[in-house]
Write a protein that holds these residues in place. Structure first.
Motif, PDB file in Angstrom:
ATOM      1  N   THR A  46       0.825  -1.199   0.000  1.00  0.00           N
ATOM      2  CA  THR A  46       0.000   0.000   0.000  1.00  0.00           C
ATOM      3  C   THR A  46       0.868   1.261   0.000  1.00  0.00           C
ATOM      4  O   THR A  46       2.081   1.214   0.227  1.00  0.00           O
ATOM      5  CB  THR A  46      -0.936   0.021   1.224  1.00  0.00           C
ATOM      6  OG1 THR A  46      -0.141  -0.057   2.420  1.00  0.00           O
ATOM      7  CG2 THR A  46      -1.889  -1.164   1.192  1.00  0.00           C
ATOM      8  N   GLU A  47       0.243   2.395  -0.254  1.00  0.00           N
ATOM      9  CA  GLU A  47       0.968   3.654  -0.395  1.00  0.00           C
ATOM     10  C   GLU A  47       1.780   4.003   0.854  1.00  0.00           C
ATOM     11  O   GLU A  47       2.951   4.392   0.767  1.00  0.00           O
ATOM     12  CB  GLU A  47      -0.015   4.787  -0.713  1.00  0.00           C
ATOM     13  CG  GLU A  47       0.667   6.125  -0.960  1.00  0.00           C
ATOM     14  CD  GLU A  47      -0.328   7.223  -1.306  1.00  0.00           C
ATOM     15  OE1 GLU A  47       0.113   8.390  -1.434  1.00  0.00           O
ATOM     16  OE2 GLU A  47      -1.527   6.918  -1.454  1.00  0.00           O
ATOM     17  N   GLY A  48       1.148   3.844   2.024  1.00  0.00           N
ATOM     18  CA  GLY A  48       1.852   4.167   3.270  1.00  0.00           C
ATOM     19  C   GLY A  48       3.057   3.266   3.484  1.00  0.00           C
ATOM     20  O   GLY A  48       4.129   3.726   3.914  1.00  0.00           O
ATOM     21  N   THR A  49       2.890   1.987   3.185  1.00  0.00           N
ATOM     22  CA  THR A  49       3.992   1.038   3.323  1.00  0.00           C
ATOM     23  C   THR A  49       5.089   1.356   2.327  1.00  0.00           C
ATOM     24  O   THR A  49       6.282   1.291   2.641  1.00  0.00           O
ATOM     25  CB  THR A  49       3.486  -0.397   3.106  1.00  0.00           C
ATOM     26  OG1 THR A  49       2.487  -0.703   4.094  1.00  0.00           O
ATOM     27  CG2 THR A  49       4.628  -1.406   3.229  1.00  0.00           C
ATOM     28  N   SER A  50       4.699   1.722   1.109  1.00  0.00           N
ATOM     29  CA  SER A  50       5.662   2.075   0.074  1.00  0.00           C
ATOM     30  C   SER A  50       6.524   3.260   0.507  1.00  0.00           C
ATOM     31  O   SER A  50       7.751   3.257   0.324  1.00  0.00           O
ATOM     32  CB  SER A  50       4.927   2.408  -1.226  1.00  0.00           C
ATOM     33  OG  SER A  50       5.836   2.762  -2.242  1.00  0.00           O
ATOM     34  N   LYS A  51       5.899   4.262   1.100  1.00  0.00           N
ATOM     35  CA  LYS A  51       6.638   5.445   1.550  1.00  0.00           C
ATOM     36  C   LYS A  51       7.610   5.102   2.674  1.00  0.00           C
ATOM     37  O   LYS A  51       8.754   5.573   2.693  1.00  0.00           O
ATOM     38  CB  LYS A  51       5.657   6.518   2.027  1.00  0.00           C
ATOM     39  CG  LYS A  51       4.879   7.185   0.901  1.00  0.00           C
ATOM     40  CD  LYS A  51       3.927   8.236   1.440  1.00  0.00           C
ATOM     41  CE  LYS A  51       3.166   8.916   0.308  1.00  0.00           C
ATOM     42  NZ  LYS A  51       2.190   9.919   0.841  1.00  0.00           N
ATOM     43  N   SER A  52       7.169   4.258   3.608  1.00  0.00           N
ATOM     44  CA  SER A  52       8.051   3.882   4.721  1.00  0.00           C
ATOM     45  C   SER A  52       9.208   3.013   4.236  1.00  0.00           C
ATOM     46  O   SER A  52      10.335   3.123   4.737  1.00  0.00           O
ATOM     47  CB  SER A  52       7.260   3.170   5.822  1.00  0.00           C
ATOM     48  OG  SER A  52       6.660   1.980   5.352  1.00  0.00           O
ATOM     49  N   LEU A  53       8.955   2.166   3.239  1.00  0.00           N
ATOM     50  CA  LEU A  53      10.028   1.351   2.664  1.00  0.00           C
ATOM     51  C   LEU A  53      11.048   2.225   1.926  1.00  0.00           C
ATOM     52  O   LEU A  53      12.260   2.028   2.065  1.00  0.00           O
ATOM     53  CB  LEU A  53       9.445   0.311   1.702  1.00  0.00           C
ATOM     54  CG  LEU A  53       8.823  -0.932   2.319  1.00  0.00           C
ATOM     55  CD1 LEU A  53       8.093  -1.740   1.254  1.00  0.00           C
ATOM     56  CD2 LEU A  53       9.876  -1.799   3.007  1.00  0.00           C
TER      57      LEU A  53
END
Length: 210
Positions: free
Chosen positions: A99-106
């Motif tokens: 998801t977008e939030g996970t992508s940003k944190s990665l």
């Protein structure tokens, strides 16, 4: 004088599971997920935030999550929208969304100096250990739930695996979708894993007033 042969007296060892909650670990509720995210963001703990988010999205067993490689989730200079890995337990493939939030944190985690040239997504601290261990991951999960005041004995690495699928089943009742997302080969395994029969029975019971 006759000496009776008495059985040897052995010291009583405490049971290995004394004080522990045995059985299925609870999934996190949405409010718990957001509370942990906020705490990790405030602490600027980029590794743990990325690990927590991807654990929720991927629904992977701990043994597969800790062994993820950068190439599994990152290609052409960006985080993939979907990824696929081979499960250690079943040797079958399983796909998951990022998801977008996970992508940003990665992506933020990828910018850390520790990640320069790293093959593994969660590198170990010592050269002889290529990635974090499942024991380290379990310890992190205990820390995360303790952060927000939850009883750490009621939660574990499988809580992370169950969290998103528990909400999916609650909202849709689609067991087949849950089976595919978990990578189970048999529907019975999915039913047992979710505790569906018990949860459904309790929900029915709660809705009946006498």
């Amino acid at each position: 004088m006759t000496i009776a042969n008495l059985p040897a007296i052995r010291a009583c060892r405490p049971a290995w599971n004394k004080g522990r909650v045995i059985g299925q670990k609870r999934p996190l509720m949405p409010k718990h997920v957001w509370a942990i995210r906020v705490r990790l963001e405030i602490a600027e703990n980029h590794r743990d935030l990325a690990l927590f988010n991807l654990a929720i999205d991927s629904k992977l067993r701990g043994c597969d999550l800790v062994k993820l490689k950068v190439a599994d989730v990152y290609a052409s200079g960006q985080v993939k929208e979907r990824a696929s890995v081979i499960q250690s337990k079943t040797q079958g493939p399983v796909r998951f969304e990022i998801t977008e939030g996970t992508s940003k944190s990665l992506a933020r985690w990828m910018d850390e100096p520790l990640m320069v040239g790293s093959e593994f997504l969660w590198p170990g601290r010592f050269h002889e250990r290529l990635h974090i261990s499942t024991r380290q991951y379990a310890r992190l999960v205990r820390e995360w739930v303790s952060f927000i005041g939850l009883d750490a004995t009621s939660y574990g690495t499988h809580s992370m695996r169950r969290t998103k699928v528990a909400q999916i089943y609650k909202k849709t009742g689609n067991l087949r979708a849950v089976q595919l997302l978990l990578g189970h080969t048999k529907m019975d395994s999915t039913v047992r894993y979710l505790g569906v029969e018990l949860e459904d029975a309790l929900a029915i019971s709660e809705s009946v007033e006498i």
